[in-house]
Write a protein that holds these residues in place. Structure first.
Motif, mmCIF file in Angstrom:
data_model
loop_
_atom_site.group_PDB
_atom_site.id
_atom_site.type_symbol
_atom_site.label_atom_id
_atom_site.label_comp_id
_atom_site.label_asym_id
_atom_site.label_seq_id
_atom_site.Cartn_x
_atom_site.Cartn_y
_atom_site.Cartn_z
ATOM 1 N N PRO A 1 3.528 6.289 -8.548
ATOM 2 C CA PRO A 1 2.119 5.970 -8.821
ATOM 3 C C PRO A 1 1.588 4.783 -8.024
ATOM 4 O O PRO A 1 0.379 4.645 -7.856
ATOM 5 N N ALA A 2 2.487 3.948 -7.525
ATOM 6 C CA ALA A 2 2.072 2.798 -6.713
ATOM 7 C C ALA A 2 2.114 3.115 -5.220
ATOM 8 O O ALA A 2 1.951 2.206 -4.391
ATOM 9 N N GLY A 3 2.336 4.386 -4.865
ATOM 10 C CA GLY A 3 2.292 4.782 -3.469
ATOM 11 C C GLY A 3 3.627 4.825 -2.751
ATOM 12 O O GLY A 3 3.674 5.050 -1.543
ATOM 13 N N VAL A 4 4.717 4.620 -3.485
ATOM 14 C CA VAL A 4 6.048 4.641 -2.872
ATOM 15 C C VAL A 4 6.722 5.967 -3.201
ATOM 16 O O VAL A 4 7.068 6.222 -4.359
ATOM 17 N N ARG A 5 6.878 6.811 -2.197
ATOM 18 C CA ARG A 5 7.523 8.099 -2.396
ATOM 19 C C ARG A 5 9.036 7.935 -2.333
ATOM 20 O O ARG A 5 9.563 7.278 -1.432
ATOM 21 N N ALA B 1 11.100 7.978 -8.368
ATOM 22 C CA ALA B 1 9.856 8.674 -8.014
ATOM 23 C C ALA B 1 8.826 8.486 -9.120
ATOM 24 O O ALA B 1 7.633 8.270 -8.848
ATOM 25 N N ALA B 2 9.282 8.563 -10.364
ATOM 26 C CA ALA B 2 8.373 8.355 -11.495
ATOM 27 C C ALA B 2 7.956 6.894 -11.613
ATOM 28 O O ALA B 2 6.807 6.589 -11.956
ATOM 29 N N GLU B 3 8.883 5.993 -11.300
ATOM 30 C CA GLU B 3 8.605 4.559 -11.464
ATOM 31 C C GLU B 3 7.702 4.009 -10.373
ATOM 32 O O GLU B 3 6.768 3.243 -10.645
ATOM 33 N N PHE B 4 7.975 4.408 -9.119
ATOM 34 C CA PHE B 4 7.260 3.803 -7.994
ATOM 35 C C PHE B 4 6.216 4.709 -7.358
ATOM 36 O O PHE B 4 5.351 4.228 -6.621
ATOM 37 N N GLY C 1 0.773 -1.235 0.000
ATOM 38 C CA GLY C 1 0.000 0.000 0.000
ATOM 39 C C GLY C 1 0.798 1.275 0.000
ATOM 40 O O GLY C 1 0.232 2.376 -0.059
ATOM 41 N N GLY C 2 2.148 1.173 0.060
ATOM 42 C CA GLY C 2 2.959 2.377 -0.019
ATOM 43 C C GLY C 2 4.157 2.328 0.899
ATOM 44 O O GLY C 2 4.341 1.394 1.684
#
Length: 256
Positions: free
Chosen positions: A178-182, A173-176, A136-137
């Motif tokens: 959108p899946a909730g990983v900053r 940041a661009a890769e992950f 979830g992030g």
């Protein structure tokens, strides 16, 4: 004890001294259960003991991050186990700094710098980020450096690895994201613990001359920045390099 990171888990690499130790202590002080990782188990246990004595939660996991995917994956797996099944915050701090000039740097050392400073965090992130996304992030914090943007006549290879890590910060940041990983980074200036009995500056301290701060920074300053980037307060912060460098890269102070 604070509560900004209550119920969070964190893995900090290179956490047995200086910046890494300060980050581990700061995360734990805000409620995170922290895995302190490094090569020296004696120093690592001292960090853990200090965190526990202050009321925090910490465990030591030994790791020699030599750049191999196997070493990074093994650390990710063991830290996940120790932390009860998940890693919410990953801090890629471990690194080495041979301050060689370009003509004097041999190939073996060059490869070692890139293995530890770039390959190890690359494969550790590859092992941790997908699990964060599935859960979830999460938050990943890389350690850059002011020398990635202000050229010095020594340590060119090291500086280039920090430039690579700051570039990876934006790419991840661009890769992950959108899946909730900053994914963000901290760029420290010259940082070290000052001994109250010191009477003379150490080599390298003069690099902070001419900055707004005018002096080296305390490791705790980097820990505070890491807490912010790991917390929900930074939920809208992605792909950013936070300069905690006394103004080294942003401003120059001249006196007549």
């Amino acid at each position: 004890m604070g509560t900004r990171l209550q119920h969070k888990t964190a893995l900090v690499t290179g956490a047995t001294s200086n910046i890494g130790r300060a980050i581990a202590e700061a995360l734990a002080a805000e409620g995170a259960h922290v895995v302190v990782s490094g090569r020296n188990s004696e120093r690592g246990q001292r960090v853990v003991d200090g965190i526990r004595a202050a009321g925090g939660r910490a465990d030591f996991v030994a790791a020699d991050l030599d750049g191999s995917p196997e070493a990074s994956r093994a650390l990710a797996a063991e830290a996940t186990r120790v932390l009860g099944g998940r890693i919410d915050v990953l801090v890629n701090n471990a690194g080495i700094y041979p301050g060689s000039t370009t003509p004097t740097l041999d190939e073996k050392t060059f490869d070692q710098i890139y293995a530890v400073n770039v390959k190890a965090p690359f494969f550790l992130t590859a092992a941790v980020a997908p699990a964060m996304a599935e859960a979830g992030g999460g938050a990943i914090i890389n350690l850059g450096s002011w020398v990635a943007r202000l050229g010095l006549p020594v340590g060119a290879a090291y500086a280039s690895t920090k430039g690579a890590l700051e570039t990876l910060t934006r790419a991840w940041a661009a890769e992950f994201g959108p899946a909730g990983v900053r994914v963000n980074a901290i760029s420290p200036g010259v940082v070290r613990t000052i001994d109250p009995d010191e009477t003379e500056p150490r080599p390298g301290d003069n690099m902070m001359a001419g900055t707004p701060a005018g002096h080296v920074g305390p490791p705790a300053a980097i820990g505070h920045a890491a807490v912010y980037l790991a917390s929900d307060e930074a939920s809208f912060v992605h792909g950013t390099v936070v300069d905690v460098d006394g103004g080294r890269t942003g401003a120059a102070v001249f006196f007549p």
